[in-house]
Design a protein around this motif. Structure first.
Motif, PDB file in Angstrom:
ATOM      1  N   GLU A   1      50.873  59.141  41.719  1.00  0.00           N
ATOM      2  CA  GLU A   1      50.368  58.717  43.023  1.00  0.00           C
ATOM      3  C   GLU A   1      51.344  57.773  43.712  1.00  0.00           C
ATOM      4  O   GLU A   1      51.442  57.773  44.931  1.00  0.00           O
ATOM      5  CB  GLU A   1      49.011  58.017  42.840  1.00  0.00           C
TER       6      GLU A   1
ATOM      7  N   TYR B   1      54.285  69.155  47.149  1.00  0.00           N
ATOM      8  CA  TYR B   1      53.113  68.337  46.890  1.00  0.00           C
ATOM      9  C   TYR B   1      52.289  68.167  48.160  1.00  0.00           C
ATOM     10  O   TYR B   1      52.833  67.904  49.223  1.00  0.00           O
ATOM     11  CB  TYR B   1      53.531  66.968  46.345  1.00  0.00           C
ATOM     12  N   LYS B   2      50.987  68.318  48.016  1.00  0.00           N
ATOM     13  CA  LYS B   2      50.112  68.082  49.162  1.00  0.00           C
ATOM     14  C   LYS B   2      50.173  66.617  49.553  1.00  0.00           C
ATOM     15  O   LYS B   2      50.185  66.265  50.712  1.00  0.00           O
ATOM     16  CB  LYS B   2      48.682  68.495  48.820  1.00  0.00           C
ATOM     17  N   ARG B   3      50.190  65.758  48.544  1.00  0.00           N
ATOM     18  CA  ARG B   3      50.317  64.323  48.790  1.00  0.00           C
ATOM     19  C   ARG B   3      51.631  63.858  48.192  1.00  0.00           C
ATOM     20  O   ARG B   3      51.826  63.981  46.979  1.00  0.00           O
ATOM     21  CB  ARG B   3      49.178  63.559  48.107  1.00  0.00           C
TER      22      ARG B   3
END
Lengths: 316, 316
Positions: free
Chosen positions: B258, B289-291
């Motif tokens: 994260e 990556y989406k985030r």
């Protein structure tokens, strides 16, 4: 009397799909395979897959019962149970787990091939008894599975371990990901062919590889030539090991693992690849560890590692 | 009535040792510090440390009771509870946990400063609520803590996360570990001073840094010069970010975290370091990556992060 447990293991590749029925002990009792490529629609592919499993189940005596389905596929999302728009298949998003569970009424799990390979090695292979190790799957590309504290490490979005895309050579070879110098542009079947072209350009020496058009050159052909004493073909593997070794030394520093394991088609090259890799790994290793991480080859001899690994997702 | 819980947090550095008494909520209620360096024997050091804790405890009202001791130290072995021959202190092996538990009769845990910093960020800092993230501690060297699935990842021998020693520049700067091109030879207080010398050699431009003997140059002085508009000093941080960014991009590919968090003395340079690091991280990131992993600075403002992090080892 309780029925004996049976697990379906499915390895969905971009070209072919292999599947099998596997006992609790990892024995492959039935197997089959078919072309993935010829199915332009995922629904038709899944129909065929379900048929194949049903046919294999029909061959088994009555004391066996299907207890779970494990599958490995490119761009598989473990958390969502889906296959998400794999590059080589024009399928869009496939609700794999939902569809299989609806049909077979057993637990179904899907993940990428690196994770399935890592599980296989932990449950049945050279990583038996290990808690922290990394598996690199060396095929057309370079995949990876990471086992930490005895479990697959998925990361935040299920995308951990994209080790093919660590940059090892800034400004190096173009990669399909849009960047340059990624590990898989050097260490993979396609990377090895690129290294052969590079070394043919650099070196002034005879080699059987000069007679092969680059379009039909394969890592197998290079390995065969090296086995027969072709010096340039041998240098291709030495170069590959010299690129892979420092990358493994960095992984050892990051993870302090018990082992790093090479798995997949290219791992069949055996000592051709393993020896220069270990030499280069040791030269580049940080010497603070009481036990050095081992660099090992997976035993790919029986050809069932992939489906056994997929089945291990539900057979543990 | 139950007494209120109190935790001792101890940050043993090569130069100074800081300690404090900390509430369950992470408030520092008492604190003190003394020179580590002047103790040539670990037994004398531990005697002083025990005295200091006793003195702080004596200042607290009766409704508080010591419930645990957490400590961070170089070369701390979490599994064995020991400090093992740290490079800057001629102590040999110190049975830290055993000695402290014998005296205070409370749970005692020791680990390296990177792990303590990572815990601090998870429990009290910018990583609150995160499950997978990496903290780089930027001080004299470069340390690291890795949190995976909400827990410190220790690796096989407790030596995971020696990120200061990933090789980012093969054949690069000499490192104290005996190899060359390690990340901490570029990204650390000492690495930044080396970069200043390198850029002074390369560039033809005026800079206040030319007036400072290399032996007394510090990262703080370079940061102050950059803040005042010294172009060369600014370039030192730009160069540092350009080395750190690709390394963080590789960590993002490996861990799918994260966040990656910069912590420690050098993190106080703030945007001077953070901005070029984020630019370079984004330029080198794999876009699947989406985030995107966030690159964050730890909030070091109150100066208590290290002892609060150490206490967090037993206060969770």
């Amino acid at each position: 009397m309780d029925k004996e447990k049976l697990f379906a293991g499915i390895d969905i590749g971009g070209t072919n799909t292999a599947l099998g029925l596997i006992s609790s002990e990892g024995r492959v009792l039935q197997e089959s395979s078919f072309s993935t490529q010829k199915y332009e629609q995922s629904s038709a592919f899944l129909g065929r897959l379900i048929d194949e499993i049903e046919q294999l189940l029909a061959l088994m005596p009555g004391e066996f019962a299907l207890s779970g389905i494990g599958a490995a596929a490119p761009m598989a999302n473990f958390f969502r149970g889906t296959i998400e728009s794999p590059a080589n298949l024009n399928w869009g998003e496939v609700a794999f787990v939902k569809i299989m569970q609806n049909h077979f009424k057993v637990k179904t799990v899907i993940t990428n091939d690196g994770n399935a390979a890592a599980l296989e090695e932990m449950v049945f292979g050279v990583a038996k008894g290990m808690k922290n190790f990394i598996v690199l799957t060396l095929g057309t590309g370079l995949g990876c599975g990471i086992i930490l504290n005895g479990e697959i490490y998925y990361g935040t979005d299920g995308l951990a371990g994209e080790l093919g895309h660590i940059i090892v050579e800034p400004g190096g070879r173009d990669c399909a990901c849009g960047r340059a110098g990624c590990l898989e542009t050097y260490v993979s079947a396609t990377g090895i062919c690129r290294s052969a072209s590079m070394l043919m350009a650099q070196k002034q020496c005879a080699s059987v590889l000069h007679a092969i058009p680059p379009a039909v050159l394969t890592a197998e052909k290079i390995a065969r030539a090296a086995d027969r004493g072709d010096a340039l073909a041998g240098e291709v593997f030495a170069f590959t090991g010299a690129v892979l070794g420092p990358a493994l030394a960095n992984l050892a520093v990051i993870f302090n693992p018990e082992a790093i394991i090479l798995f997949g088609g290219l791992a069949k090259a055996g000592d051709l690849l393993l020896k220069p890799t270990i030499d280069s790994f040791r030269q580049n290793s940080l010497n603070i560890y009481k036990r050095e991480a081992q660099v090992l080859m997976a035993d790919m001899q029986d050809g069932h590692s992939a489906i056994r690994g997929a089945a291990a997702l539900v057979n543990r």
